[in-house]
Design a protein around this motif. Structure first.
Motif, PDB file in Angstrom:
ATOM      1  N   ALA A  77       0.845  -1.207   0.000  1.00 36.94           N
ATOM      2  CA  ALA A  77       0.000   0.000   0.000  1.00 36.94           C
ATOM      3  C   ALA A  77       0.875   1.250   0.000  1.00 36.94           C
ATOM      4  O   ALA A  77       0.583   2.219  -0.711  1.00 36.94           O
ATOM      5  N   GLY A  78       1.945   1.243   0.780  1.00 35.39           N
ATOM      6  CA  GLY A  78       2.865   2.381   0.785  1.00 35.39           C
ATOM      7  C   GLY A  78       3.536   2.579  -0.563  1.00 35.39           C
ATOM      8  O   GLY A  78       3.682   3.704  -1.046  1.00 35.39           O
ATOM      9  N   VAL A  79       3.926   1.484  -1.188  1.00 35.53           N
ATOM     10  CA  VAL A  79       4.539   1.572  -2.518  1.00 35.53           C
ATOM     11  C   VAL A  79       3.532   2.119  -3.527  1.00 35.53           C
ATOM     12  O   VAL A  79       3.868   2.947  -4.380  1.00 35.53           O
ATOM     13  N   ALA A  80       2.281   1.682  -3.419  1.00 36.45           N
ATOM     14  CA  ALA A  80       1.252   2.169  -4.334  1.00 36.45           C
ATOM     15  C   ALA A  80       1.024   3.671  -4.157  1.00 36.45           C
ATOM     16  O   ALA A  80       0.886   4.406  -5.141  1.00 36.45           O
ATOM     17  N   VAL A  81       0.998   4.139  -2.920  1.00 35.63           N
ATOM     18  CA  VAL A  81       0.831   5.578  -2.673  1.00 35.63           C
ATOM     19  C   VAL A  81       2.033   6.352  -3.217  1.00 35.63           C
ATOM     20  O   VAL A  81       1.886   7.400  -3.847  1.00 35.63           O
ATOM     21  N   GLY A  82       3.229   5.817  -3.008  1.00 36.84           N
ATOM     22  CA  GLY A  82       4.421   6.456  -3.560  1.00 36.84           C
ATOM     23  C   GLY A  82       4.395   6.503  -5.075  1.00 36.84           C
ATOM     24  O   GLY A  82       4.753   7.512  -5.691  1.00 36.84           O
ATOM     25  N   ALA A 122       4.857  14.527  -8.141  1.00 39.37           N
ATOM     26  CA  ALA A 122       5.158  15.162  -6.852  1.00 39.37           C
ATOM     27  C   ALA A 122       6.671  15.182  -6.664  1.00 39.37           C
ATOM     28  O   ALA A 122       7.387  14.347  -7.223  1.00 39.37           O
ATOM     29  N   PRO A 123       7.181  16.112  -5.872  1.00 41.48           N
ATOM     30  CA  PRO A 123       8.627  16.115  -5.584  1.00 41.48           C
ATOM     31  C   PRO A 123       9.039  14.811  -4.900  1.00 41.48           C
ATOM     32  O   PRO A 123       8.250  14.174  -4.201  1.00 41.48           O
ATOM     33  N   PHE A 124      10.310  14.434  -5.100  1.00 38.67           N
ATOM     34  CA  PHE A 124      10.808  13.158  -4.577  1.00 38.67           C
ATOM     35  C   PHE A 124      10.601  13.036  -3.076  1.00 38.67           C
ATOM     36  O   PHE A 124      10.193  11.982  -2.582  1.00 38.67           O
ATOM     37  N   LEU A 125      10.854  14.112  -2.343  1.00 39.09           N
ATOM     38  CA  LEU A 125      10.683  14.078  -0.893  1.00 39.09           C
ATOM     39  C   LEU A 125       9.235  13.777  -0.524  1.00 39.09           C
ATOM     40  O   LEU A 125       8.962  13.007   0.407  1.00 39.09           O
ATOM     41  N   VAL A 126       8.302  14.347  -1.247  1.00 43.62           N
ATOM     42  CA  VAL A 126       6.871  14.095  -0.992  1.00 43.62           C
ATOM     43  C   VAL A 126       6.541  12.632  -1.286  1.00 43.62           C
ATOM     44  O   VAL A 126       5.791  11.993  -0.535  1.00 43.62           O
ATOM     45  N   VAL A 127       7.101  12.083  -2.362  1.00 47.25           N
ATOM     46  CA  VAL A 127       6.854  10.676  -2.717  1.00 47.25           C
ATOM     47  C   VAL A 127       7.326   9.761  -1.594  1.00 47.25           C
ATOM     48  O   VAL A 127       6.588   8.884  -1.141  1.00 47.25           O
ATOM     49  N   VAL A 128       8.542   9.986  -1.123  1.00 47.78           N
ATOM     50  CA  VAL A 128       9.108   9.129  -0.071  1.00 47.78           C
ATOM     51  C   VAL A 128       8.331   9.281   1.230  1.00 47.78           C
ATOM     52  O   VAL A 128       7.990   8.284   1.891  1.00 47.78           O
ATOM     53  N   LEU A 129       8.043  10.512   1.622  1.00 49.53           N
ATOM     54  CA  LEU A 129       7.319  10.730   2.876  1.00 49.53           C
ATOM     55  C   LEU A 129       5.900  10.180   2.825  1.00 49.53           C
ATOM     56  O   LEU A 129       5.418   9.608   3.811  1.00 49.53           O
ATOM     57  N   ALA A 130       5.220  10.317   1.688  1.00 53.80           N
ATOM     58  CA  ALA A 130       3.860   9.787   1.573  1.00 53.80           C
ATOM     59  C   ALA A 130       3.866   8.264   1.659  1.00 53.80           C
ATOM     60  O   ALA A 130       3.017   7.670   2.341  1.00 53.80           O
ATOM     61  N   THR A 132       2.198   6.295   4.815  1.00 58.80           N
ATOM     62  CA  THR A 132       1.118   5.332   4.577  1.00 58.80           C
ATOM     63  C   THR A 132       1.439   3.984   5.210  1.00 58.80           C
ATOM     64  O   THR A 132       0.613   3.401   5.914  1.00 58.80           O
ATOM     65  N   THR A 133       2.658   3.520   4.976  1.00 61.71           N
ATOM     66  CA  THR A 133       3.065   2.229   5.557  1.00 61.71           C
ATOM     67  C   THR A 133       3.051   2.291   7.080  1.00 61.71           C
ATOM     68  O   THR A 133       2.537   1.384   7.746  1.00 61.71           O
ATOM     69  N   ALA A 134       3.586   3.369   7.644  1.00 60.56           N
ATOM     70  CA  ALA A 134       3.630   3.510   9.093  1.00 60.56           C
ATOM     71  C   ALA A 134       2.231   3.578   9.695  1.00 60.56           C
ATOM     72  O   ALA A 134       1.950   2.966  10.734  1.00 60.56           O
ATOM     73  N   ALA A 135       1.346   4.341   9.057  1.00 59.76           N
ATOM     74  CA  ALA A 135      -0.022   4.469   9.578  1.00 59.76           C
ATOM     75  C   ALA A 135      -0.757   3.136   9.551  1.00 59.76           C
ATOM     76  O   ALA A 135      -1.454   2.780  10.512  1.00 59.76           O
ATOM     77  N   LEU A 136      -0.600   2.395   8.462  1.00 63.18           N
ATOM     78  CA  LEU A 136      -1.278   1.094   8.383  1.00 63.18           C
ATOM     79  C   LEU A 136      -0.706   0.111   9.412  1.00 63.18           C
ATOM     80  O   LEU A 136      -1.459  -0.656  10.012  1.00 63.18           O
ATOM     81  N   ARG A 137       0.585   0.158   9.637  1.00 63.12           N
ATOM     82  CA  ARG A 137       1.180  -0.723  10.657  1.00 63.12           C
ATOM     83  C   ARG A 137       0.759  -0.287  12.048  1.00 63.12           C
ATOM     84  O   ARG A 137       0.580  -1.131  12.936  1.00 63.12           O
ATOM     85  N   LEU A 138       0.609   1.007  12.262  1.00 62.88           N
ATOM     86  CA  LEU A 138       0.134   1.509  13.561  1.00 62.88           C
ATOM     87  C   LEU A 138      -1.291   1.026  13.830  1.00 62.88           C
ATOM     88  O   LEU A 138      -1.655   0.759  14.973  1.00 62.88           O
ATOM     89  N   LEU A 139      -2.076   0.897  12.755  1.00 64.81           N
ATOM     90  CA  LEU A 139      -3.441   0.421  12.898  1.00 64.81           C
ATOM     91  C   LEU A 139      -3.529  -1.112  13.032  1.00 64.81           C
ATOM     92  O   LEU A 139      -4.611  -1.672  13.135  1.00 64.81           O
ATOM     93  N   GLY A 140      -2.368  -1.774  13.019  1.00 59.60           N
ATOM     94  CA  GLY A 140      -2.352  -3.217  13.258  1.00 59.60           C
ATOM     95  C   GLY A 140      -2.227  -4.058  12.008  1.00 59.60           C
ATOM     96  O   GLY A 140      -2.272  -5.282  12.081  1.00 59.60           O
ATOM     97  N   MET A 141      -2.093  -3.436  10.845  1.00 62.91           N
ATOM     98  CA  MET A 141      -1.942  -4.195   9.611  1.00 62.91           C
ATOM     99  C   MET A 141      -0.474  -4.596   9.459  1.00 62.91           C
ATOM    100  O   MET A 141       0.395  -3.758   9.613  1.00 62.91           O
TER     101      MET A 141
END
Length: 107
Positions: A72-77, A85-93, A97-106
């Motif tokens: 999912a994080g790769v797809a958002v990137g 989008a600028p490279f920094l935005v791609v990496v941070l997004a 996304t990956t961090a948020a989904l893992r925080l939610l238990g995925m």
């Protein structure tokens, strides 16, 4: 167990071989002519190899499925990169996304 000298020799030999391959490319470019079809196939092969590397890195972890958070994080990137989008935005997004989904238990 190898000695330190064996390791140094092996590293030097691999370094010399790598240098020779990299040096041979520009030197032989004018002497070796590839057919146009072969050049097109090589161009496509590069894209296929990079896509395979991305897919392997995005979907697997230690020879098993990495879970849905990483793809999912790769797809958002990828979506951000596609939208230019600028490279920094791609990496941070992607990371957010990956961090948020893992925080939610995925996984």
């Amino acid at each position: 167990m190898s000695s330190g000298t064996d390791l140094v020799v092996a590293t030097a030999v691999l370094g010399a071989g790598t240098f020779a391959f990299r040096f041979a490319g520009p030197v032989l470019r004018s002497r070796v002519a590839l057919p146009a079809r072969a050049e097109r196939l090589l161009t496509v092969a590069v894209v296929v190899l990079l896509a395979a590397l991305v897919a392997t890195s995005a979907l697997t972890d230690a020879h098993s499925f990495a879970g849905p958070a990483r793809p999912a994080g790769v797809a958002v990137g990828a979506l951000c990169a596609w939208r230019k989008a600028p490279f920094l935005v791609v990496v941070l997004a992607a990371a957010a996304t990956t961090a948020a989904l893992r925080l939610l238990g995925m996984p």
